[in-house]
Motif scaffolding. Structure first.
Motif, short mmCIF file in Angstrom:
data_model
loop_
_atom_site.label_atom_id
_atom_site.label_comp_id
_atom_site.label_asym_id
_atom_site.label_seq_id
_atom_site.Cartn_x
_atom_site.Cartn_y
_atom_site.Cartn_z
N LEU A 6 0.78 -1.36 -0.03
CA LEU A 6 -0.09 -0.08 0.04
C LEU A 6 0.81 1.42 0.07
CD1 LEU A 6 -2.60 -1.13 2.53
CD2 LEU A 6 -3.15 -0.64 0.26
N GLN A 7 1.92 1.28 0.83
CA GLN A 7 2.85 2.56 0.80
C GLN A 7 3.64 2.86 -0.50
OE1 GLN A 7 5.17 1.31 4.15
NE2 GLN A 7 3.92 2.56 5.79
N GLN A 8 3.84 1.61 -1.51
CA GLN A 8 4.71 1.67 -2.57
C GLN A 8 3.69 1.92 -3.81
OE1 GLN A 8 7.06 -1.92 -3.01
NE2 GLN A 8 7.93 -1.60 -1.01
N ALA A 9 2.27 1.78 -3.44
CA ALA A 9 1.54 2.06 -4.66
C ALA A 9 1.39 3.49 -5.00
CB ALA A 9 0.18 1.66 -4.29
N ALA A 10 1.31 3.74 -6.22
CA ALA A 10 1.35 5.15 -6.86
C ALA A 10 0.20 6.09 -6.38
CB ALA A 10 1.06 5.13 -8.46
N PRO A 11 0.27 7.18 -6.32
CA PRO A 11 -0.96 8.01 -5.61
C PRO A 11 -2.05 7.83 -6.48
CG PRO A 11 1.27 9.28 -5.60
CD PRO A 11 1.40 7.84 -6.50
N LEU A 12 -3.26 7.98 -5.71
CA LEU A 12 -4.51 7.73 -6.29
C LEU A 12 -4.79 9.00 -6.85
CD1 LEU A 12 -6.62 6.18 -3.21
CD2 LEU A 12 -6.12 5.07 -5.66
N VAL A 13 -5.44 8.70 -8.12
CA VAL A 13 -6.13 9.75 -8.95
C VAL A 13 -7.58 9.80 -9.00
CG1 VAL A 13 -6.06 10.79 -11.46
CG2 VAL A 13 -3.85 9.66 -10.83
N GLN A 14 -8.10 10.96 -8.65
CA GLN A 14 -9.54 10.91 -8.67
C GLN A 14 -10.21 10.76 -10.14
OE1 GLN A 14 -11.38 11.70 -6.26
NE2 GLN A 14 -9.73 11.31 -4.67
N PRO A 15 -11.16 10.03 -10.16
CA PRO A 15 -11.72 9.46 -11.38
C PRO A 15 -12.28 10.78 -12.14
CG PRO A 15 -13.25 9.31 -9.59
CD PRO A 15 -11.98 9.69 -9.11
N ILE A 16 -12.23 10.87 -13.40
CA ILE A 16 -12.65 11.62 -14.43
C ILE A 16 -13.76 11.26 -15.23
CG2 ILE A 16 -10.28 13.07 -14.58
CD1 ILE A 16 -10.16 11.58 -17.21
N ALA A 17 -14.58 12.26 -16.01
CA ALA A 17 -15.53 11.81 -16.63
C ALA A 17 -15.55 10.69 -17.60
CB ALA A 17 -16.41 13.19 -17.25
N ALA A 18 -14.44 11.01 -18.50
CA ALA A 18 -14.17 9.96 -19.39
C ALA A 18 -13.07 8.98 -19.18
CB ALA A 18 -13.80 10.58 -20.80
N ALA A 19 -13.38 7.75 -19.22
CA ALA A 19 -12.13 6.69 -18.90
C ALA A 19 -11.25 6.81 -20.17
CB ALA A 19 -12.66 5.40 -18.92
N PRO A 20 -9.86 6.62 -19.56
CA PRO A 20 -8.87 6.79 -20.92
C PRO A 20 -9.12 5.54 -21.92
CG PRO A 20 -7.92 5.70 -18.41
CD PRO A 20 -9.39 6.31 -18.39
N ALA A 21 -8.34 6.04 -22.70
CA ALA A 21 -8.53 4.98 -24.16
C ALA A 21 -8.07 3.69 -23.79
CB ALA A 21 -7.86 5.77 -25.29
N GLU A 22 -6.93 3.63 -22.94
CA GLU A 22 -6.24 2.48 -22.88
C GLU A 22 -5.99 2.30 -21.10
OE1 GLU A 22 -2.91 0.82 -24.83
OE2 GLU A 22 -3.51 1.69 -26.60
N ALA A 23 -6.50 1.43 -20.43
CA ALA A 23 -6.10 1.38 -18.98
C ALA A 23 -4.89 0.54 -18.72
CB ALA A 23 -7.46 0.72 -18.47
#
Length: 240
Positions: free
Chosen positions: A113-130
């Protein structure tokens, strides 16, 4: 300061987890402890914790349903049952803790959990490639003897007929997943193929050596032996 919520329908176990987290990760702030899925979902939406420790079998909504209903919250499943590991992987959980939880296993979870990348708040449109979700743990063993193993405990994977061997420090476990299928689900930043039948964890590699016949071998740390390195996979180790 990171924040968390605990959801478990057994109050004593929830309290035990809260106590262990407070002792092993004092910087973590526990915002709420709840005992059913509906309360867990409501409190996650209200409090927006960074992490949710979710029991799977709870009254009303189960932990899987809660995890599928939230975003911008890392999920750790805490359960007495190992049969939900694949569903947990599909839900992109950070970890999967089997009760009873000892301090060593909980510390490994905290480290992830400590090494995981910081969380990004969701945006309206999902990225083309997850980004692909790679394996964090594997259920190994045959018949009634099964065990949940974190992938960062594995030194290397070895193809073995219809099975794959997981070689850990001092022991070997079997899984039914073929090596070729497993390779696509491992993080390439942590694992690399060194032979048609071998995948090694990079952190377990000490170095490379050649014998008098020009054959190359991957040396493992802590006296783990050596593995053959085929020419088709050798280029990635030229800098070593």
């Amino acid at each position: 300061m990171p924040t968390a919520l605990i959801a478990d329908d057994e109050p004593l176990l929830a309290a035990a987890l809260q106590s262990a987290l407070s002792r092993l990760w004092p910087q973590l702030e526990i915002l709420a402890v709840v005992h059913d899925g509906a309360s867990a979902l409501a409190e996650i939406n209200r409090l927006r914790p960074d992490i949710a420790f979710l029991d799977i079998r709870m009254p009303g909504l189960d932990g899987m349903a809660v995890a599928r209903s939230v975003s911008a919250c890392r999920v750790v499943f805490v359960t007495a049952y190992d049969e939900y590991a694949l569903q947990a992987f599909d839900a992109a959980a950070v970890d999967y803790l089997l009760k009873p939880i000892d301090d060593a296993r909980l510390l490994r979870c905290i480290s992830r959990l400590q090494q995981a990348a910081p969380l990004v708040q969701p945006i309206a449109a999902a990225p083309a490639e997850a980004q692909p979700a790679y394996l964090s743990w594997i259920t190994a063993g045959l018949g009634n003897s099964k065990r949940l193993i974190a992938v960062d405990e594995v030194q290397y994977f070895k193809a073995c007929d219809k099975y794959t061997e997981l070689v850990l420090a001092g022991e070997t476990q079997l899984i039914r997943t073929p090596l070729k299928e497993l390779a696509a689900r491992l993080d390439p930043r942590q694992f690399t193929q060194i032979h048609r039948g071998l995948i090694v964890r990079l952190a377990a590699v000490q170095g490379i050596e050649q014998d008098l016949l020009g054959r190359s071998f991957v040396l493992l740390k802590h006296g783990g032996g050596k593995l053959p390195l085929s020419r088709s996979f050798a280029a990635q180790f030229k800098a070593m």
